[in-house]
Design an enzyme around this catalytic site. Structure first.
Site, short mmCIF file in Angstrom:
data_model
loop_
_atom_site.label_atom_id
_atom_site.label_comp_id
_atom_site.label_asym_id
_atom_site.label_seq_id
_atom_site.Cartn_x
_atom_site.Cartn_y
_atom_site.Cartn_z
N CYS A 171 0.83 -1.21 0.00
CA CYS A 171 0.00 0.00 0.00
C CYS A 171 0.86 1.25 0.00
O CYS A 171 1.33 1.71 1.05
CB CYS A 171 -0.92 -0.01 1.21
SG CYS A 171 -2.00 1.43 1.30
N CYS A 174 -0.54 4.15 1.96
CA CYS A 174 -0.37 4.01 3.43
C CYS A 174 1.07 4.31 3.85
O CYS A 174 1.30 4.99 4.84
CB CYS A 174 -0.67 2.58 3.88
SG CYS A 174 -2.13 1.81 3.21
N ASP A 175 2.03 3.76 3.12
CA ASP A 175 3.40 3.72 3.63
C ASP A 175 4.42 4.58 2.87
O ASP A 175 5.53 4.77 3.36
CB ASP A 175 3.90 2.26 3.61
CG ASP A 175 3.07 1.35 4.50
OD1 ASP A 175 2.54 1.86 5.50
OD2 ASP A 175 2.95 0.15 4.20
#
Ligand code: NAP
Length: 353
Positions: A171, A174-175
């Site tokens: 992701c 997300c990261d």
């Protein structure tokens, strides 16, 4: 658990499940949530309680949680026994696991009951619906919300598993902004829209993004593919597969070993601090055994425009299990809220509430 049918059972414990539970509990529906079992099988499949967000680190794009020290808030909002099991908060913004604990607690505060088990089988052929938990027995329910999410697909390499959360991610949103990826080369695996989108997004942080695709052309839509070809910070490696993630215990990911997918199948190594898999997601719908209408990709079909109704009257779906397009925590929480309101109205119409 009582022997009379439950009014509302929610299956799943990501943002959609907890948001649905909070709304339903505040509406006095006394929802029962099956949050999933804590098992090695679920760990390997990425289906532990609290969903995909629990597998991420800092969450910078969930509305209402700007960067800041949440330590005292977490201490006051969460019960000691669950707080103690969490890693210490280190002064950054909210993390995925923290956000999920907060959502779980919020639902609990209004009377949501929680069972830490999987539902393995359902019978939606007649009401009350029948649900079969892994630990045995049968739970009957007048109304059900399915919020079991989706799991990112992984290649299944041992080295990929070893470096998950230490440079290997599924992701980018997300990261991607984490310090370890800043001004460093990053590898993205996949050739679809997600891979191109993730690669493009990661160019904001990385010094170079290596897009590794197993065939000689991208699956991504023309406009997305053109974006990848035209971006000077994206190098596309066609006919190439990820053979191994390289790294060590101290630094996490340090590079990759790539192998050609056509003769002479030449190998090469590249330096990289991150490897992002974008090879599709699989919705967690296998346990439904064909009882709800699914798309060809096995996502639950919403049968009414802008409603969470499924093909079975009285069964609603929320979050990634019914969404292969947005797939964000906040959109899942939004449809979770919608499903609870849909369920409440449905129960009222059927004299069950
Ligand atoms: P996808 O279209 O199914 O693409 C998956 C990619 O991963 C394909 O290129 C596939 O290779 C590759 N792949 C699958 N298994 C692999 C393996 N074992 N090893 C190596 N490569 C593997 O999935 P997606 O990109 O997640 O997109 C899902 C849906 O969401 C699509 O309908 C897409 O259009 C949509 N979407 C749209 C946008 C947008 O419009 N902005 C953004 C994201 C997603 P092959 O090509 O060889 O099969």
């Amino acid at each position: 658990m009582s022997s009379s049918p439950e009014t509302l059972v929610i299956i799943g414990s990501g943002p959609a499940g907890w948001s649905a539970a909070t709304y339903a509990a505040r509406a006095q529906l006394k929802p029962l949530v099956f949050e999933g079992a804590i098992s090695e099988k679920n760990r390997m499949a990425g289906t532990l309680p609290l969903g995909q967000l629990a597998l991420t680190s800092e969450v910078e794009n969930y509305a209402g949680f700007p960067h800041g020290d949440l330590g005292r808030f977490l201490d006051s909002a969460l019960p000691k026994e669950r707080r103690m099991m969490m890693p210490p908060h280190e002064g950054q913004g909210v993390t995925g696991p923290e956000l999920m604990e907060l959502m779980r607690q919020q639902a609990t505060n209004f009377g949501t009951r929680i069972v830490t088990d999987d539902i393995l089988k359902v019978d939606f052929s007649a009401r009350p619906f029948k649900l079969h938990p892994a630990e045995g027995g049968v739970v009957e329910a007048q109304c059900v919300i399915v919020a079991t999410g989706a799991s990112a697909n992984w290649l299944g390499l041992p080295s990929e598993e070893k470096f998950k959360n230490r440079g290997v991610s599924a992701c980018a949103v997300c990261d991607g902004a984490l310090p370890r990826f800043r001004n460093q080369p990053i590898v993205v695996v996949g050739g679809g829209d997600s891979a191109v989108e993730e690669a493009t997004y990661l160019t904001k942080f990385a010094s170079m993004v290596h897009l590794v695709h197993r065939r000689d052309e991208l699956r991504a839509s023309k406009i997305m593919a053109a974006r990848a070809h035209e971006n000077p910070k994206i190098t596309i490696h066609f006919n190439t597969a990820l053979a191994e993630v390289l790294g060590d215990d101290g630094r996490g990911v340090t590079g990759v070993r790539l192998a050609g997918t056509v003769e002479p199948r030449a190998e090469q190594t590249l330096a990289a601090t991150g490897v992002f898999l974008a090879i599709g997601h699989t919705p967690n719908t296998a346990f439904l055994d064909g009882q709800l209408e699914l798309t060809p990709k096995k996502y639950i079909v919403w049968k009414k425009h802008f409603r969470t109704d499924t093909s079975v009257d009285g069964v609603f779906a929320a979050g990634d299990v019914a969404d292969d397009y947005y797939r964000q925590a906040i959109s899942a929480a939004g449809t979770g809220c919608m499903s609870a309101l849909d369920a409440e109205r449905w129960l009222a119409e059927h004299g069950e509430h």
